[in-house]
Write a protein that holds these residues in place. Structure first.
Motif, PDB file in Angstrom:
ATOM      1  N   LEU A  30     -15.178 -35.756  15.879  1.00  0.00           N
ATOM      2  CA  LEU A  30     -14.429 -35.317  17.377  1.00  0.00           C
ATOM      3  C   LEU A  30     -14.389 -36.272  18.277  1.00  0.00           C
ATOM      4  CD1 LEU A  30     -14.951 -31.351  17.353  1.00  0.00           C
ATOM      5  CD2 LEU A  30     -12.942 -32.863  16.731  1.00  0.00           C
ATOM      6  N   LYS A  31     -15.648 -36.864  19.009  1.00  0.00           N
ATOM      7  CA  LYS A  31     -15.630 -37.840  19.746  1.00  0.00           C
ATOM      8  C   LYS A  31     -14.823 -39.277  19.335  1.00  0.00           C
ATOM      9  CE  LYS A  31     -16.995 -39.639  23.747  1.00  0.00           C
ATOM     10  NZ  LYS A  31     -16.157 -39.313  24.970  1.00  0.00           N
ATOM     11  N   ALA A  32     -15.197 -39.433  18.141  1.00  0.00           N
ATOM     12  CA  ALA A  32     -14.608 -40.795  17.383  1.00  0.00           C
ATOM     13  C   ALA A  32     -13.128 -40.636  17.491  1.00  0.00           C
ATOM     14  CB  ALA A  32     -15.245 -40.950  15.892  1.00  0.00           C
ATOM     15  N   LYS A  33     -12.756 -39.434  16.880  1.00  0.00           N
ATOM     16  CA  LYS A  33     -11.246 -39.262  16.921  1.00  0.00           C
ATOM     17  C   LYS A  33     -10.540 -39.464  18.299  1.00  0.00           C
ATOM     18  CE  LYS A  33      -7.698 -37.364  14.551  1.00  0.00           C
ATOM     19  NZ  LYS A  33      -6.460 -37.569  15.768  1.00  0.00           N
ATOM     20  N   GLY A  34     -11.143 -38.794  19.389  1.00  0.00           N
ATOM     21  CA  GLY A  34     -10.684 -39.044  20.654  1.00  0.00           C
ATOM     22  C   GLY A  34     -10.616 -40.318  21.174  1.00  0.00           C
ATOM     23  N   ASP A  35     -11.782 -41.199  20.883  1.00  0.00           N
ATOM     24  CA  ASP A  35     -11.828 -42.589  21.105  1.00  0.00           C
ATOM     25  C   ASP A  35     -10.929 -43.431  20.332  1.00  0.00           C
ATOM     26  OD1 ASP A  35     -13.558 -42.124  23.116  1.00  0.00           O
ATOM     27  OD2 ASP A  35     -15.442 -42.873  22.035  1.00  0.00           O
ATOM     28  N   LEU A  36     -10.814 -43.226  19.025  1.00  0.00           N
ATOM     29  CA  LEU A  36      -9.828 -44.095  18.302  1.00  0.00           C
ATOM     30  C   LEU A  36      -8.338 -43.713  18.674  1.00  0.00           C
ATOM     31  CD1 LEU A  36     -11.589 -44.063  14.872  1.00  0.00           C
ATOM     32  CD2 LEU A  36     -10.943 -46.025  16.285  1.00  0.00           C
ATOM     33  N   ASP A  37      -8.016 -42.592  18.945  1.00  0.00           N
ATOM     34  CA  ASP A  37      -6.561 -42.310  19.540  1.00  0.00           C
ATOM     35  C   ASP A  37      -6.425 -42.886  20.758  1.00  0.00           C
ATOM     36  OD1 ASP A  37      -6.213 -40.483  17.364  1.00  0.00           O
ATOM     37  OD2 ASP A  37      -6.454 -38.619  18.627  1.00  0.00           O
ATOM     38  N   GLN A  38      -7.380 -42.861  21.722  1.00  0.00           N
ATOM     39  CA  GLN A  38      -7.030 -43.775  22.925  1.00  0.00           C
ATOM     40  C   GLN A  38      -7.195 -45.323  22.681  1.00  0.00           C
ATOM     41  OE1 GLN A  38     -10.695 -43.212  25.748  1.00  0.00           O
ATOM     42  NE2 GLN A  38      -9.748 -45.204  26.771  1.00  0.00           N
ATOM     43  N   PHE A  39      -8.015 -45.689  21.859  1.00  0.00           N
ATOM     44  CA  PHE A  39      -7.902 -47.074  21.233  1.00  0.00           C
ATOM     45  C   PHE A  39      -6.658 -47.668  20.755  1.00  0.00           C
ATOM     46  CE2 PHE A  39      -8.471 -50.042  17.950  1.00  0.00           C
ATOM     47  CZ  PHE A  39      -9.026 -51.242  18.598  1.00  0.00           C
ATOM     48  N   PHE A  40      -5.920 -46.636  19.880  1.00  0.00           N
ATOM     49  CA  PHE A  40      -4.964 -47.131  19.133  1.00  0.00           C
ATOM     50  C   PHE A  40      -3.536 -46.880  20.014  1.00  0.00           C
ATOM     51  CE2 PHE A  40      -7.274 -47.066  15.117  1.00  0.00           C
ATOM     52  CZ  PHE A  40      -6.719 -48.313  14.615  1.00  0.00           C
ATOM     53  N   SER A  41      -3.488 -46.104  21.173  1.00  0.00           N
ATOM     54  CA  SER A  41      -2.400 -45.706  22.151  1.00  0.00           C
ATOM     55  C   SER A  41      -2.608 -47.216  22.917  1.00  0.00           C
ATOM     56  CB  SER A  41      -2.813 -44.721  23.129  1.00  0.00           C
ATOM     57  OG  SER A  41      -4.011 -45.013  23.957  1.00  0.00           O
ATOM     58  N   GLN A  42      -3.433 -48.051  22.862  1.00  0.00           N
ATOM     59  CA  GLN A  42      -3.494 -49.403  23.490  1.00  0.00           C
ATOM     60  C   GLN A  42      -3.216 -50.515  22.611  1.00  0.00           C
ATOM     61  OE1 GLN A  42      -6.788 -49.488  26.732  1.00  0.00           O
ATOM     62  NE2 GLN A  42      -7.574 -47.774  25.361  1.00  0.00           N
ATOM     63  N   VAL A  43      -2.987 -50.132  21.227  1.00  0.00           N
ATOM     64  CA  VAL A  43      -2.822 -51.239  20.664  1.00  0.00           C
ATOM     65  C   VAL A  43      -1.284 -51.325  20.123  1.00  0.00           C
ATOM     66  CG1 VAL A  43      -3.288 -52.112  18.176  1.00  0.00           C
ATOM     67  CG2 VAL A  43      -5.188 -51.362  19.790  1.00  0.00           C
ATOM     68  N   ASP A  44      -1.062 -52.630  20.031  1.00  0.00           N
ATOM     69  CA  ASP A  44       0.510 -52.648  19.633  1.00  0.00           C
ATOM     70  C   ASP A  44       0.727 -52.872  18.280  1.00  0.00           C
ATOM     71  OD1 ASP A  44       1.091 -53.570  22.335  1.00  0.00           O
ATOM     72  OD2 ASP A  44       0.727 -55.740  22.039  1.00  0.00           O
ATOM     73  N   ARG A  45       1.964 -52.319  17.881  1.00  0.00           N
ATOM     74  CA  ARG A  45       2.292 -52.168  16.474  1.00  0.00           C
ATOM     75  C   ARG A  45       2.817 -53.554  15.908  1.00  0.00           C
ATOM     76  NH1 ARG A  45       2.936 -46.058  16.615  1.00  0.00           N
ATOM     77  NH2 ARG A  45       2.077 -46.001  14.730  1.00  0.00           N
ATOM     78  N   PRO A  46       2.811 -53.591  14.475  1.00  0.00           N
ATOM     79  CA  PRO A  46       2.006 -52.565  13.528  1.00  0.00           C
ATOM     80  C   PRO A  46       0.546 -52.903  13.646  1.00  0.00           C
ATOM     81  CG  PRO A  46       3.624 -54.220  12.732  1.00  0.00           C
ATOM     82  CD  PRO A  46       3.330 -54.631  13.930  1.00  0.00           C
ATOM     83  N   ARG A  47      -0.270 -51.751  13.380  1.00  0.00           N
ATOM     84  CA  ARG A  47      -1.651 -51.907  13.373  1.00  0.00           C
ATOM     85  C   ARG A  47      -2.285 -51.072  12.237  1.00  0.00           C
ATOM     86  NH1 ARG A  47      -1.075 -48.453  18.181  1.00  0.00           N
ATOM     87  NH2 ARG A  47      -0.630 -46.203  17.187  1.00  0.00           N
ATOM     88  N   GLY A  48      -3.467 -51.489  11.663  1.00  0.00           N
ATOM     89  CA  GLY A  48      -4.082 -50.461  10.890  1.00  0.00           C
ATOM     90  C   GLY A  48      -5.365 -50.550  10.597  1.00  0.00           C
ATOM     91  N   ILE A  49      -6.198 -49.865   9.782  1.00  0.00           N
ATOM     92  CA  ILE A  49      -7.594 -49.964   9.572  1.00  0.00           C
ATOM     93  C   ILE A  49      -7.946 -50.291   8.178  1.00  0.00           C
ATOM     94  CG2 ILE A  49      -9.585 -48.537   9.051  1.00  0.00           C
ATOM     95  CD1 ILE A  49      -8.930 -46.957  11.790  1.00  0.00           C
ATOM     96  N   HIS A  50      -8.643 -51.191   8.099  1.00  0.00           N
ATOM     97  CA  HIS A  50      -9.292 -51.574   6.831  1.00  0.00           C
ATOM     98  C   HIS A  50     -10.772 -51.566   6.752  1.00  0.00           C
ATOM     99  CE1 HIS A  50     -11.056 -53.575   3.639  1.00  0.00           C
ATOM    100  NE2 HIS A  50     -11.835 -54.392   4.415  1.00  0.00           N
ATOM    101  N   LEU A  51     -11.194 -50.586   5.680  1.00  0.00           N
ATOM    102  CA  LEU A  51     -12.619 -50.575   5.446  1.00  0.00           C
ATOM    103  C   LEU A  51     -13.025 -50.230   3.990  1.00  0.00           C
ATOM    104  CD1 LEU A  51     -13.581 -46.868   6.053  1.00  0.00           C
ATOM    105  CD2 LEU A  51     -11.178 -47.424   5.628  1.00  0.00           C
ATOM    106  N   CYS A  52     -14.145 -50.675   3.506  1.00  0.00           N
ATOM    107  CA  CYS A  52     -14.444 -50.751   2.168  1.00  0.00           C
ATOM    108  C   CYS A  52     -15.166 -49.396   1.895  1.00  0.00           C
ATOM    109  CB  CYS A  52     -15.336 -51.898   1.794  1.00  0.00           C
ATOM    110  SG  CYS A  52     -14.486 -53.446   2.141  1.00  0.00           S
ATOM    111  N   GLY A  53     -15.738 -48.680   2.737  1.00  0.00           N
ATOM    112  CA  GLY A  53     -16.543 -47.463   2.349  1.00  0.00           C
ATOM    113  C   GLY A  53     -15.705 -46.370   2.118  1.00  0.00           C
ATOM    114  N   ASN A  54     -16.547 -45.093   2.099  1.00  0.00           N
ATOM    115  CA  ASN A  54     -15.866 -43.813   1.718  1.00  0.00           C
ATOM    116  C   ASN A  54     -15.970 -42.876   3.247  1.00  0.00           C
ATOM    117  OD1 ASN A  54     -14.983 -41.777   0.303  1.00  0.00           O
ATOM    118  ND2 ASN A  54     -16.819 -41.004  -0.546  1.00  0.00           N
ATOM    119  N   PRO A  55     -15.170 -43.014   4.064  1.00  0.00           N
ATOM    120  CA  PRO A  55     -15.145 -41.919   5.178  1.00  0.00           C
ATOM    121  C   PRO A  55     -14.490 -40.682   4.878  1.00  0.00           C
ATOM    122  CG  PRO A  55     -13.373 -43.365   5.383  1.00  0.00           C
ATOM    123  CD  PRO A  55     -13.864 -43.680   4.005  1.00  0.00           C
TER     124      PRO A  55
END
Length: 342
Positions: free
Chosen positions: A193-218
């Motif tokens: 929940l904390k991470a979701k809030g932080d990532l929402d805040q983070f991406f609200s400051q990041v210009d488009r287009p933007r995305g996430i890359h990861l190799c794991g299993n979240p």
């Protein structure tokens, strides 16, 4: 969302490569439809993805000889004011020539004829988990440092994206977040929940287009419901799990999201076990499951890129398997385009 990220089963890859020959790494990166600037940690510790992201971050204690990256809250306090005074200076947030042997060479090339180009930066969650302070605590737990870190990393991504867009209007960024898979373990101590809030805040400051890359299993629901334009994943390893999230995938695609299907393994032993038929079959098995659950086939193909499954720095044959995997990605994508795009 971001209709200017191409799909149509074109090829790209994640940026960490095992090469120590800078020109060769760039040549291989440019062999894909959507090229990127390689990160070469075997060439220099400056090219480690966490070290690259740490450039100019106040409080960082970097030892290139010992290959260690640490954080000091006292040093942070000393350097913060000067950093804030430079917050409108793009050079504070860009990747310097010291921290990348390839980035500035990539920027000097003509990419105008490409369908898109791509850059990347380590994401704030992974950076915050990985960088340890003077008390052996990850800085993500520090309520003073974390909000600053989110803003700092967003600015770093925006500055790089702006430079790339000058070369190609369809440029986009991967935020590399391997640490996201640890959010959902009881050990993390920094909840989703904390991470979701932080990532929402983070991406609200990041210009488009933007995305996430990861190799794991979240938690794929968590990830697919973030405000992203592109999601790059290792579907070779996570095929069955990912296929079970059809509802969230459908919603993501309907918002014009692009999926980068990482399907060709780059590890020496795993790559040896596969052939073109087996890898295509593995990917199509996932696709068939999703189509059977109501995902529109043509829409998905139009919003899909093909890539290697993961990075790999430790193969016994050094860069050879990785180069073969890049070649296999191009061959596979060509076959799939023949099959699915009239």
């Amino acid at each position: 969302m971001a209709p200017n990220i191409p799909g149509g089963l074109l090829t790209t890859a994640m940026a960490v490569m095992p090469h120590t020959d800078v020109e060769r790494a760039l040549e291989i990166a440019l062999s894909l439809d959507v090229p990127f600037w390689p990160q070469l940690p075997n060439y220099s510790y400056y090219e480690d993805m966490y070290v690259q992201a740490a450039e100019h971050f106040p409080g960082i204690v970097l030892d290139i000889e010992k290959r260690t990256l640490r954080f000091s809250i006292d040093k942070f306090a000393e350097e913060l004011e000067e950093t804030l005074l430079r917050f409108d200076d793009p050079t504070l947030f860009d990747v310097s020539k010291t921290y990348s042997a390839v980035y500035h060479r990539f920027l000097a090339l003509d990419h105008s004829d490409r369908p898109a180009i791509r850059g990347q930066l380590e994401g704030p969650i992974s950076f915050g988990f990985n960088v340890i302070d003077q008390d052996e605590r990850p800085i993500i737990f520090d309520d003073t440092v974390r909000p600053f870190m989110l803003e700092f990393m967003a600015k770093r991504i925006n500055v790089q994206l702006a430079r790339l867009k000058q070369l190609n209007a369809n440029a986009f960024m991967f935020v590399d977040e391997p640490g996201l898979q640890f959010l959902f373990s009881a050990m993390a101590g920094y909840g989703d929940l904390k991470a979701k809030g932080d990532l929402d805040q983070f991406f609200s400051q990041v210009d488009r287009p933007r995305g996430i890359h990861l190799c794991g299993n979240p938690d794929w629901d968590f990830l697919l419901n973030l405000d992203l334009d592109v999601l790059s994943l290792d579907v070779y390893t996570n095929a069955e799990v990912f296929a079970s999230y059809a509802t969230a995938i459908k919603k993501f695609l309907e918002k014009d999201g692009v999926i980068v299907w990482g399907i060709v393994p780059t590890g020496f032993e795993t790559f040896q076990k596969e052939d073109m038929h087996s890898m295509i079959e593995r990917l199509e098995n996932v696709w068939r499951v999703l189509w059977s659950k109501g995902i529109d086939k043509e829409q998905m193909i139009a919003k899909s890129l093909i890539s290697p499954a993961t990075c790999c720095l430790v193969n016994p044959d050094k860069e050879r398997t990785v180069e073969r995997a890049f070649g296999a990605v191009n061959e596979m994508a060509a076959r799939l385009r023949d099959r699915y795009i009239a």
